[in-house]
Structure formats: C-alpha cells, structure tokens
Scaffold this motif. Structure first.
Motif, PDB file in Angstrom:
ATOM      1  N   ILE A 258     -31.452  68.557 -38.723  1.00 49.37           N
ATOM      2  CA  ILE A 258     -32.468  69.584 -38.467  1.00 49.37           C
ATOM      3  C   ILE A 258     -32.029  70.456 -37.294  1.00 49.37           C
ATOM      4  O   ILE A 258     -31.806  69.974 -36.185  1.00 49.37           O
ATOM      5  CB  ILE A 258     -33.838  68.952 -38.163  1.00 49.37           C
ATOM      6  N   GLU A 259     -31.879  71.747 -37.593  1.00 47.59           N
ATOM      7  CA  GLU A 259     -31.559  72.727 -36.565  1.00 47.59           C
ATOM      8  C   GLU A 259     -32.740  73.673 -36.415  1.00 47.59           C
ATOM      9  O   GLU A 259     -33.276  74.184 -37.407  1.00 47.59           O
ATOM     10  CB  GLU A 259     -30.308  73.520 -36.945  1.00 47.59           C
ATOM     11  N   VAL A 260     -33.155  73.911 -35.187  1.00 44.87           N
ATOM     12  CA  VAL A 260     -34.289  74.794 -34.911  1.00 44.87           C
ATOM     13  C   VAL A 260     -33.765  76.038 -34.196  1.00 44.87           C
ATOM     14  O   VAL A 260     -33.176  75.943 -33.118  1.00 44.87           O
ATOM     15  CB  VAL A 260     -35.346  74.092 -34.038  1.00 44.87           C
ATOM     16  N   LEU A 261     -33.966  77.203 -34.822  1.00 43.38           N
ATOM     17  CA  LEU A 261     -33.589  78.482 -34.221  1.00 43.38           C
ATOM     18  C   LEU A 261     -34.832  79.106 -33.603  1.00 43.38           C
ATOM     19  O   LEU A 261     -35.816  79.370 -34.309  1.00 43.38           O
ATOM     20  CB  LEU A 261     -32.987  79.406 -35.273  1.00 43.38           C
ATOM     21  N   THR A 262     -34.801  79.337 -32.293  1.00 42.93           N
ATOM     22  CA  THR A 262     -36.007  79.769 -31.600  1.00 42.93           C
ATOM     23  C   THR A 262     -35.808  81.095 -30.874  1.00 42.93           C
ATOM     24  O   THR A 262     -34.677  81.491 -30.578  1.00 42.93           O
ATOM     25  CB  THR A 262     -36.430  78.727 -30.544  1.00 42.93           C
ATOM     26  N   PRO A 263     -36.920  81.770 -30.535  1.00 40.08           N
ATOM     27  CA  PRO A 263     -36.850  82.888 -29.584  1.00 40.08           C
ATOM     28  C   PRO A 263     -36.762  82.314 -28.170  1.00 40.08           C
ATOM     29  O   PRO A 263     -36.656  81.089 -27.993  1.00 40.08           O
ATOM     30  CB  PRO A 263     -38.178  83.606 -29.818  1.00 40.08           C
ATOM     31  N   ASP A 264     -36.838  83.161 -27.171  1.00 44.57           N
ATOM     32  CA  ASP A 264     -36.817  82.641 -25.794  1.00 44.57           C
ATOM     33  C   ASP A 264     -38.220  82.354 -25.275  1.00 44.57           C
ATOM     34  O   ASP A 264     -38.385  81.887 -24.143  1.00 44.57           O
ATOM     35  CB  ASP A 264     -36.094  83.605 -24.850  1.00 44.57           C
ATOM     36  N   PHE A 265     -39.246  82.611 -26.103  1.00 48.52           N
ATOM     37  CA  PHE A 265     -40.651  82.382 -25.744  1.00 48.52           C
ATOM     38  C   PHE A 265     -41.026  83.107 -24.454  1.00 48.52           C
ATOM     39  O   PHE A 265     -41.970  82.722 -23.769  1.00 48.52           O
ATOM     40  CB  PHE A 265     -40.949  80.884 -25.610  1.00 48.52           C
ATOM     41  N   LYS A 266     -40.241  84.156 -24.122  1.00 51.13           N
ATOM     42  CA  LYS A 266     -40.438  84.915 -22.885  1.00 51.13           C
ATOM     43  C   LYS A 266     -40.464  84.007 -21.663  1.00 51.13           C
ATOM     44  O   LYS A 266     -41.124  84.283 -20.660  1.00 51.13           O
ATOM     45  CB  LYS A 266     -41.712  85.757 -22.966  1.00 51.13           C
ATOM     46  N   GLY A 267     -39.720  82.899 -21.772  1.00 52.46           N
ATOM     47  CA  GLY A 267     -39.597  81.968 -20.649  1.00 52.46           C
ATOM     48  C   GLY A 267     -40.791  81.053 -20.460  1.00 52.46           C
ATOM     49  O   GLY A 267     -40.855  80.326 -19.456  1.00 52.46           O
ATOM     50  N   TYR A 268     -41.736  81.050 -21.414  1.00 52.76           N
ATOM     51  CA  TYR A 268     -42.948  80.227 -21.275  1.00 52.76           C
ATOM     52  C   TYR A 268     -42.583  78.755 -21.471  1.00 52.76           C
ATOM     53  O   TYR A 268     -42.314  78.307 -22.577  1.00 52.76           O
ATOM     54  CB  TYR A 268     -43.993  80.672 -22.295  1.00 52.76           C
ATOM     55  N   GLN A 269     -42.586  78.004 -20.379  1.00 49.67           N
ATOM     56  CA  GLN A 269     -42.066  76.649 -20.369  1.00 49.67           C
ATOM     57  C   GLN A 269     -42.785  75.691 -21.322  1.00 49.67           C
ATOM     58  O   GLN A 269     -42.126  74.892 -22.018  1.00 49.67           O
ATOM     59  CB  GLN A 269     -42.101  76.091 -18.940  1.00 49.67           C
ATOM     60  N   PRO A 270     -44.136  75.696 -21.395  1.00 47.34           N
ATOM     61  CA  PRO A 270     -44.802  74.760 -22.330  1.00 47.34           C
ATOM     62  C   PRO A 270     -44.346  74.940 -23.776  1.00 47.34           C
ATOM     63  O   PRO A 270     -44.185  73.952 -24.510  1.00 47.34           O
ATOM     64  CB  PRO A 270     -46.286  75.093 -22.159  1.00 47.34           C
ATOM     65  N   ALA A 271     -44.126  76.189 -24.208  1.00 47.31           N
ATOM     66  CA  ALA A 271     -43.678  76.433 -25.584  1.00 47.31           C
ATOM     67  C   ALA A 271     -42.248  75.923 -25.782  1.00 47.31           C
ATOM     68  O   ALA A 271     -41.925  75.327 -26.820  1.00 47.31           O
ATOM     69  CB  ALA A 271     -43.753  77.929 -25.898  1.00 47.31           C
ATOM     70  N   ILE A 272     -41.405  76.149 -24.775  1.00 44.80           N
ATOM     71  CA  ILE A 272     -40.021  75.676 -24.866  1.00 44.80           C
ATOM     72  C   ILE A 272     -39.983  74.156 -24.936  1.00 44.80           C
ATOM     73  O   ILE A 272     -39.283  73.563 -25.777  1.00 44.80           O
ATOM     74  CB  ILE A 272     -39.207  76.182 -23.654  1.00 44.80           C
ATOM     75  N   GLU A 273     -40.732  73.505 -24.071  1.00 44.64           N
ATOM     76  CA  GLU A 273     -40.696  72.043 -24.026  1.00 44.64           C
ATOM     77  C   GLU A 273     -41.329  71.409 -25.264  1.00 44.64           C
ATOM     78  O   GLU A 273     -40.980  70.273 -25.615  1.00 44.64           O
ATOM     79  CB  GLU A 273     -41.389  71.547 -22.751  1.00 44.64           C
ATOM     80  N   LYS A 274     -42.216  72.131 -25.916  1.00 50.20           N
ATOM     81  CA  LYS A 274     -42.776  71.615 -27.164  1.00 50.20           C
ATOM     82  C   LYS A 274     -41.672  71.421 -28.194  1.00 50.20           C
ATOM     83  O   LYS A 274     -41.673  70.453 -28.958  1.00 50.20           O
ATOM     84  CB  LYS A 274     -43.850  72.576 -27.696  1.00 50.20           C
ATOM     85  N   ILE A 275     -40.719  72.348 -28.228  1.00 52.60           N
ATOM     86  CA  ILE A 275     -39.556  72.205 -29.115  1.00 52.60           C
ATOM     87  C   ILE A 275     -38.677  71.061 -28.641  1.00 52.60           C
ATOM     88  O   ILE A 275     -38.197  70.238 -29.432  1.00 52.60           O
ATOM     89  CB  ILE A 275     -38.738  73.514 -29.161  1.00 52.60           C
ATOM     90  N   PHE A 276     -38.441  70.993 -27.343  1.00 53.25           N
ATOM     91  CA  PHE A 276     -37.591  69.936 -26.798  1.00 53.25           C
ATOM     92  C   PHE A 276     -38.139  68.548 -27.122  1.00 53.25           C
ATOM     93  O   PHE A 276     -37.382  67.638 -27.483  1.00 53.25           O
ATOM     94  CB  PHE A 276     -37.449  70.092 -25.283  1.00 53.25           C
TER      95      PHE A 276
END
Length: 211
Positions: free
Chosen positions: A5-23
C-alpha cells in the motif's frame, strides 16, 4: 496479503494532525511529490511551498516510513539542478525518487521547455552501458595526481571518468535531439529550404573523456 500500500498525499499545508493521521496508518510507502526543482517551484506549484514539502517528507522519514517523492523534468530546470535535488532527497533519507517527463495538459498550463531524451534519464542513473575509456599502456608516464581538475594529464577514479563520459553522452544526445526538432519543423514548414540545409555540429574537450 502480497499487496503493498502506497499513499500519495498533498502537503496538507503543513497541518500536523492531518499528516500524522496518515503516519499512524503506517502505509508501506508514504509518497509526496515535490514536482520540480526548488528554483521554479513557485511558478509550477503556485499554491504549494517547496520547503514545506521537504519538511513533510523529512517527517515521514523520521517516523520510520519508507518515503518516496518525484519530480517532472521539461519545465526549465537544468541537469545540474536535477542531480542536486536527487542528492538532497537522498541525504534526507528518501529511499524512492521518481523522474518523469512533463507534458502540457492544456494550453492554459505551462509549456514544455524541453523533451528530455531517454539517454539523459540514463545519465541520471549512471548508465553502465556507456563504453569505458580506452587507456593504452603508454599513458602510464602521465599517471600522476595533480590538483588542477582541468589538467590534460592527471589521474581520476573510474567513477569520476564514467560520470564525465555519461554527462558528455547525455549532452550530445540532447543537442542532437534539439537539432532534430528544428529540422522536423523546417521540413514541415518549408521543404525547399530543408532540402538545402546542412547542419554541422562540432565539439571540443574530447581529450577530457578519459581516453
């Protein structure tokens, strides 16, 4: 069970909660494309920020995820800039780096600045098919290390010589491709002029190819 599974994401404008949700989902590969070299990033990605993208990728690496990014070529970058961003990505810990040719989707998008020949893509990958330098026994008397890298007689490593030859082959192929494009348009627009056109290309510094 054999799927990756590979997830291609935007940068979420640096919004950390959204980034960490993927992590926290721990995909096999976390992918976010920087799209181009930094110098032209604002022109290519007007709503994005190149350094912010790099920080998202660094966060993925620090999280322990296999991290991937990619760029398009043909947008006005130089080969030197491509190699530099590849090195920067590698230093960051990014393990997968893709390079693709940019194609103009519509007339409203940026025009293609160049069509990168496959041989130049090979140059980025240190093509092992490029012929090795021909070195005779007689050249041993000049086999000495000197400080000046432009000296006609000096010692270089096999890797340095091969990189120089790869760059030379890539440059010549690119020039040849551009001449072909000019001749193609000339033949289409004015066959008579094309039939009476002779292109002569000369180059120097072949002595620095390691032969």
């Amino acid at each position: 069970e054999n799927c990756t599974i590979e997830v291609l994401t935007p940068d979420f404008k640096g919004y950390q909660p959204a980034i960490e949700k993927i992590f926290f989902a721990t995909p096999d590969i976390f992918s976010h494309n920087i799209e181009c070299v930094e110098r032209i990033s604002k022109k290519v990605r007007s709503q994005s920020n190149w350094k912010r993208s790099m920080s998202v990728l660094k966060a993925s690496v620090d999280w322990g995820l296999e991290t991937k990014t990619g760029i398009m070529v043909g947008l006005g970058e130089t080969d030197r800039e491509v190699l530099a961003v590849m090195e920067e990505a590698a230093d960051l810990g990014i393990s997968i780096f893709n390079i693709g040719q940019y194609l103009q989707p519509t007339i409203n998008h940026l025009p293609v600045q160049r069509f990168v020949h496959p041989d130049i893509f090979d140059m980025y990958n240190e093509n092992s098919d490029i012929p090795r330098a021909a070195v005779g026994d007689w050249c041993g008397r000049w086999d000495k290390k000197v400080a000046d890298t432009n000296a006609p007689f000096s010692r270089r490593t096999d890797k340095e010589t091969q990189r120089a030859r790869a760059g030379y082959y890539g440059n010549i192929t690119f020039i040849d491709h551009q001449i072909g494009r000019i001749l193609y348009e000339l033949r289409r627009e004015n066959p008579e002029v094309w039939a009476n056109t002779l292109v002569i290309f000369t180059s120097d510094h072949g002595d620095m190819m390691g032969d």
